[in-house]
Design a protein around this motif. Structure first.
Motif, PDB file in Angstrom:
ATOM      1  N   HIS A 176      -4.678 -22.815 -50.776  1.00 53.22           N
ATOM      2  CA  HIS A 176      -3.635 -22.883 -51.807  1.00 53.22           C
ATOM      3  C   HIS A 176      -3.089 -21.500 -52.172  1.00 53.22           C
ATOM      4  O   HIS A 176      -1.886 -21.335 -52.295  1.00 53.22           O
ATOM      5  N   VAL A 177      -3.979 -20.521 -52.346  1.00 47.63           N
ATOM      6  CA  VAL A 177      -3.471 -19.200 -52.763  1.00 47.63           C
ATOM      7  C   VAL A 177      -2.656 -18.525 -51.664  1.00 47.63           C
ATOM      8  O   VAL A 177      -1.785 -17.709 -51.951  1.00 47.63           O
ATOM      9  N   ALA A 178      -2.934 -18.893 -50.396  1.00 51.58           N
ATOM     10  CA  ALA A 178      -2.087 -18.363 -49.318  1.00 51.58           C
ATOM     11  C   ALA A 178      -0.633 -18.774 -49.580  1.00 51.58           C
ATOM     12  O   ALA A 178       0.293 -17.986 -49.369  1.00 51.58           O
ATOM     13  N   TYR A 179      -0.443 -20.007 -50.090  1.00 55.28           N
ATOM     14  CA  TYR A 179       0.911 -20.513 -50.377  1.00 55.28           C
ATOM     15  C   TYR A 179       1.511 -19.995 -51.678  1.00 55.28           C
ATOM     16  O   TYR A 179       2.690 -19.659 -51.726  1.00 55.28           O
ATOM     17  N   VAL A 180       0.724 -19.983 -52.723  1.00 57.89           N
ATOM     18  CA  VAL A 180       1.336 -19.693 -54.032  1.00 57.89           C
ATOM     19  C   VAL A 180       1.154 -18.246 -54.475  1.00 57.89           C
ATOM     20  O   VAL A 180       1.581 -17.881 -55.563  1.00 57.89           O
ATOM     21  N   SER A 181       0.532 -17.430 -53.634  1.00 61.47           N
ATOM     22  CA  SER A 181       0.384 -16.036 -54.046  1.00 61.47           C
ATOM     23  C   SER A 181       0.491 -15.069 -52.858  1.00 61.47           C
ATOM     24  O   SER A 181       1.339 -14.182 -52.852  1.00 61.47           O
ATOM     25  N   HIS A 182      -0.317 -15.266 -51.821  1.00 58.30           N
ATOM     26  CA  HIS A 182      -0.372 -14.257 -50.753  1.00 58.30           C
ATOM     27  C   HIS A 182       0.956 -14.124 -50.011  1.00 58.30           C
ATOM     28  O   HIS A 182       1.414 -13.024 -49.744  1.00 58.30           O
ATOM     29  N   ILE A 183       1.605 -15.262 -49.696  1.00 57.36           N
ATOM     30  CA  ILE A 183       2.870 -15.187 -48.950  1.00 57.36           C
ATOM     31  C   ILE A 183       3.967 -14.501 -49.783  1.00 57.36           C
ATOM     32  O   ILE A 183       4.793 -13.767 -49.236  1.00 57.36           O
ATOM     33  N   SER A 184       3.947 -14.703 -51.095  1.00 59.10           N
ATOM     34  CA  SER A 184       4.934 -14.030 -51.954  1.00 59.10           C
ATOM     35  C   SER A 184       4.818 -12.520 -51.821  1.00 59.10           C
ATOM     36  O   SER A 184       5.819 -11.802 -51.841  1.00 59.10           O
ATOM     37  N   HIS A 185       3.591 -12.049 -51.719  1.00 60.91           N
ATOM     38  CA  HIS A 185       3.398 -10.601 -51.586  1.00 60.91           C
ATOM     39  C   HIS A 185       3.908 -10.102 -50.235  1.00 60.91           C
ATOM     40  O   HIS A 185       4.571  -9.072 -50.154  1.00 60.91           O
ATOM     41  N   ILE A 186       3.628 -10.861 -49.175  1.00 62.12           N
ATOM     42  CA  ILE A 186       4.107 -10.421 -47.855  1.00 62.12           C
ATOM     43  C   ILE A 186       5.634 -10.427 -47.791  1.00 62.12           C
ATOM     44  O   ILE A 186       6.249  -9.476 -47.325  1.00 62.12           O
ATOM     45  N   LYS A 221       5.650  -3.472 -55.060  1.00 65.33           N
ATOM     46  CA  LYS A 221       5.046  -2.295 -55.700  1.00 65.33           C
ATOM     47  C   LYS A 221       3.514  -2.428 -55.743  1.00 65.33           C
ATOM     48  O   LYS A 221       2.826  -1.520 -56.176  1.00 65.33           O
ATOM     49  N   SER A 222       2.998  -3.569 -55.320  1.00 61.95           N
ATOM     50  CA  SER A 222       1.559  -3.842 -55.439  1.00 61.95           C
ATOM     51  C   SER A 222       0.706  -2.892 -54.601  1.00 61.95           C
ATOM     52  O   SER A 222       1.172  -2.327 -53.607  1.00 61.95           O
ATOM     53  N   SER A 223      -0.553  -2.779 -54.983  1.00 61.38           N
ATOM     54  CA  SER A 223      -1.478  -1.834 -54.357  1.00 61.38           C
ATOM     55  C   SER A 223      -1.964  -2.290 -52.980  1.00 61.38           C
ATOM     56  O   SER A 223      -2.612  -3.326 -52.853  1.00 61.38           O
ATOM     57  N   PRO A 224      -1.688  -1.494 -51.930  1.00 60.85           N
ATOM     58  CA  PRO A 224      -2.195  -1.817 -50.590  1.00 60.85           C
ATOM     59  C   PRO A 224      -3.726  -1.860 -50.557  1.00 60.85           C
ATOM     60  O   PRO A 224      -4.300  -2.670 -49.820  1.00 60.85           O
ATOM     61  N   ALA A 225      -4.396  -1.040 -51.361  1.00 54.91           N
ATOM     62  CA  ALA A 225      -5.865  -1.011 -51.385  1.00 54.91           C
ATOM     63  C   ALA A 225      -6.435  -2.338 -51.864  1.00 54.91           C
ATOM     64  O   ALA A 225      -7.521  -2.751 -51.466  1.00 54.91           O
ATOM     65  N   MET A 226      -5.696  -3.017 -52.724  1.00 55.56           N
ATOM     66  CA  MET A 226      -6.137  -4.330 -53.179  1.00 55.56           C
ATOM     67  C   MET A 226      -5.756  -5.415 -52.176  1.00 55.56           C
ATOM     68  O   MET A 226      -6.527  -6.330 -51.903  1.00 55.56           O
ATOM     69  N   TRP A 227      -4.538  -5.323 -51.601  1.00 56.24           N
ATOM     70  CA  TRP A 227      -4.015  -6.436 -50.810  1.00 56.24           C
ATOM     71  C   TRP A 227      -4.460  -6.456 -49.360  1.00 56.24           C
ATOM     72  O   TRP A 227      -4.561  -7.523 -48.758  1.00 56.24           O
ATOM     73  N   MET A 228      -4.720  -5.292 -48.756  1.00 50.81           N
ATOM     74  CA  MET A 228      -5.157  -5.302 -47.352  1.00 50.81           C
ATOM     75  C   MET A 228      -6.422  -6.168 -47.204  1.00 50.81           C
ATOM     76  O   MET A 228      -6.458  -7.075 -46.357  1.00 50.81           O
ATOM     77  N   PRO A 229      -7.475  -5.951 -48.021  1.00 48.71           N
ATOM     78  CA  PRO A 229      -8.680  -6.775 -47.883  1.00 48.71           C
ATOM     79  C   PRO A 229      -8.443  -8.275 -48.145  1.00 48.71           C
ATOM     80  O   PRO A 229      -9.127  -9.110 -47.556  1.00 48.71           O
ATOM     81  N   ILE A 230      -7.472  -8.602 -48.988  1.00 46.46           N
ATOM     82  CA  ILE A 230      -7.165 -10.016 -49.236  1.00 46.46           C
ATOM     83  C   ILE A 230      -6.590 -10.654 -47.963  1.00 46.46           C
ATOM     84  O   ILE A 230      -7.023 -11.708 -47.531  1.00 46.46           O
ATOM     85  N   PHE A 231      -5.598  -9.972 -47.354  1.00 49.64           N
ATOM     86  CA  PHE A 231      -5.002 -10.500 -46.125  1.00 49.64           C
ATOM     87  C   PHE A 231      -6.055 -10.586 -45.008  1.00 49.64           C
ATOM     88  O   PHE A 231      -6.036 -11.495 -44.185  1.00 49.64           O
ATOM     89  N   LYS A 232      -6.975  -9.619 -44.996  1.00 49.25           N
ATOM     90  CA  LYS A 232      -8.036  -9.592 -43.985  1.00 49.25           C
ATOM     91  C   LYS A 232      -8.959 -10.799 -44.175  1.00 49.25           C
ATOM     92  O   LYS A 232      -9.256 -11.517 -43.223  1.00 49.25           O
ATOM     93  N   GLN A 233      -9.392 -11.024 -45.404  1.00 54.05           N
ATOM     94  CA  GLN A 233     -10.338 -12.114 -45.653  1.00 54.05           C
ATOM     95  C   GLN A 233      -9.689 -13.487 -45.540  1.00 54.05           C
ATOM     96  O   GLN A 233     -10.361 -14.462 -45.230  1.00 54.05           O
TER      97      GLN A 233
END
Lengths: 282, 282
Positions: A176-186, A221-233
Motif C-alpha cells: 500500500h505505501v508503495a502506492y500512496v507514498s513511495h511513488i509520489s516521492h519518485i 526536497k526530501s532527504s535522499p539519506a532517508m529515502w534511498m533505504p526505503i526504496f531499497k527495502q
C-alpha cells in the motif's frame, strides 16, 4: 513514563515534543549519532538529556526508533537484546525487512511495528513541530506478534498524538505505501530533474513556477539519506508501481501524439475520481 | 471602468471579485454559455449583470477573456472585430495559437496576451476567491504588438491584483509553461490513474494517503474541459517535456532494478536543487 528517542529527526523530534507537551513523557532521552542533531535537540528543549543507545534503553520505559529504515534494521535486534520491561516501537516507512529481522527473537513481544502516516519534505530536529500527526492514520503491523500490554501502550500513545490506528500485515503495508507514498516521492524527484535538466533558464522556473508546480515538486526536497533505504527495502513493490506509472504516462503521451483528444479527456476524467477518495478524508 | 468577463470560472470569477472589491471595476458584466455559471455568479455577487457576448463588449471598457483556450481561439478574432475603444486581455495557459489567430487583425493593438500564473484544482464561479493572484507572476506576451495605452491599463490591472508583470515572447511562454505547469498536471493525472488502477482497495488509499500523496495528486482533480485544449494547443512542447520526464523516471527505475543505490542517491540529490530555485520565491 521515561522515553528514549533513537533518531532525532522530523518524526522522532516531533514525537518527543508532542509526548512531553501532553504529559505522556516525564523525561525524554535523545540518541543520535549526529552531534548536530543532539545539540540542536537539547537547545530546542526537544530532549531532556542525550545518552548513548545502551544507557538510554536501560533508563527508559519506552523506546521510539525513528531512524532511517536501514539503521532501524541494524539497531532493532540489538535493542531487543537489551530490553527487560521496555516497550519498543519504530516509525519506519517499510515493515517487511524489519519484521523479518526480529522474527523469533526472545523479546519479539516487546516490539510494535508502526508507521505514522505523516511527514513533510523537511528533516532534522529543527523541522520538528507540535502540529505533527494530528488527524492522520497510524498503521500497526502484525499486531498479534506483540505483547498485549506493549500494544496497548503504543495504541494509547498514537491516540494521544491525535492519530487513529489502522491494523494490517507488514507485507500488505509495504504494498500500500508503495502506492500512496513511495511513488509520489519518485515522481516528484523525477519531475524536479526533468525541469532542471531541460529548463536551463532558472529564472524562468523561478518566475513562472505556479502553486501547482510547487505542490507536485515539493517532495523532491526530501532527504535522499532517508529515502534511498526505503526504496531499497521496498524494491519489488516500488518497481511494480513505477512500471504501472510509466505505462500510464505513455497512455497520455500516445493520446497527445495521435491527437486522440477524446481518449485523453477520458483518462483525465478517470483521474478525477481520486477526488472522491481523498475527499472522504476531510 | 466597466468590465466584461467572458468565462465565469475560477480565473474570470476571481478577477471580477478582486477588481470590483478594489474599485478598479465600477460594473462587471458576465458572459458564459453555461447558465449554471451565470446564475451562480449573479447569486454570489461576482457579476452585476449577465449579457450576451456582443452586448457585453458594446457596454464595456475592458474585456477579460477567461474561457478554455480552445474557446478563446474562436472568440478573440470576433471580439476584436467588435471593439472600438475597448482593451481586451485573455488569461489562457497557451499563447502561440491565440497570437496566431489575431495576427494582422486591424484591432490587434487593443489586445494584450496575458497569463496570470495562479490557479487551483477547482473550477467554476463558486471556486472564485479574493485571495487569488497575490504575489504571483503575470506573463505578458509579445507586448510590442499592443497599443501603449491598452498595455498600460492591463499592467495596472495586474499590479492591482498583487501580481508582478514578466514579459516574454508567446513561443517562449509556451515552452516554459510546458515545464513549470503542463507537465505537473500530466504527472498528477497519471499518478491518480496509477493508484486507482492497481490499488483496488480504495479504503487503503483513503486511510493511508499521506499529505505527500495528496500534494502530488492534487492537480488530478483539475478540469479535463480546461486541460484538454491546453495539451492540444501546446502539443509539441508538452510531448518534449513528457518524453524527458519518462526518461528521468526510467533512470530511477534502472537504479532500483540494478540496485545502484549510489546513483539513485545522486539522482535524488540533484532533484533537491529544485529547493534553491523555489525558495527564491519566498
Amino acid at each position: 513514563m521515561k522515553i528514549a528517542v533513537v533518531g532525532l529527526g522530523l518524526i522522532g523530534g516531533s514525537m518527543a515534543m508532542v509526548l512531553k507537551h501532553r504529559g505522556f513523557a516525564s523525561k525524554v532521552i535523545g540518541v543520535d549519532n549526529q552531534q548536530t542533531h543532539t545539540q540542536k535537540a537539547l537547545e530546542l528543549g526537544i530532549v531532556d538529556e542525550v545518552a548513548d543507545l545502551d544507557s538510554a534503553i536501560a533508563s527508559s520505559d519506552l523506546v521510539i526508533l525513528s531512524a532511517p529504515v536501514s539503521v532501524c534494521e541494524k539497531l532493532l535486534p540489538h535493542i531487543l537484546d537489551l530490553v527487560t520491561h521496555q516497550v519498543v516501537l519504530d516509525t519506519g516507512s517499510t515493515k517487511t525487512s524489519l519484521l523479518e529481522a526480529v522474527k523469533g527473537h526472545a523479546n519479539r513481544g516487546r516490539y510494535i511495528a508502526t508507521h505514522p502516516m505523516w511527514g513533510t519534505e523537511f528533516s532534522g530536529p529543527e523541522a520538528a513541530t507540535l502540529d505533527a500527526f494530528d488527524g492522520r492514520a497510524n498503521v500497526i503491523c502484525d499486531a498479534g506478534e506483540s505483547d498485549k500490554d506493549a500494544l496497548e501502550t503504543v495504541e494509547r500513545l498514537y491516540k494521544l498524538l491525535g492519530m487513529y490506528n489502522v491494523y494490517m500485515g507488514g507485507k500488505d503495508h509495504d504494498v500500500h505505501v508503495a502506492y500512496v507514498s513511495h511513488i509520489s516521492h519518485i515522481t516528484s524527484f523525477a519531475l524536479a530533474n526533468t525541469v532542471l535538466e531541460k529548463e536551463k533558464e532558472e529564472n524562468a522556473i523561478f518566475e513562472l513556477a505556479s502553486a501547482g508546480f510547487e505542490s507536485t515538486v515539493r517532495l523532491a526536497k526530501s532527504s535522499p539519506a532517508m529515502w534511498m533505504p526505503i526504496f531499497k527495502q521496498n524494491k519489488e513493490n516500488v518497481l511494480d508501481v513505477l512500471n504501472e506509472h510509466i505505462t500510464q504516462l505513455r497512455k497520455f503521451k500516445s493520446c497527445i501524439e495521435k491527437e486522440n483528444w477524446a481518449y485523453l479527456t477520458e483518462l483525465m476524467e478517470h483521474a478525477n475520481k481520486i477526488k472522491d477518495v481523498l475527499d472522504r478524508k476531510q
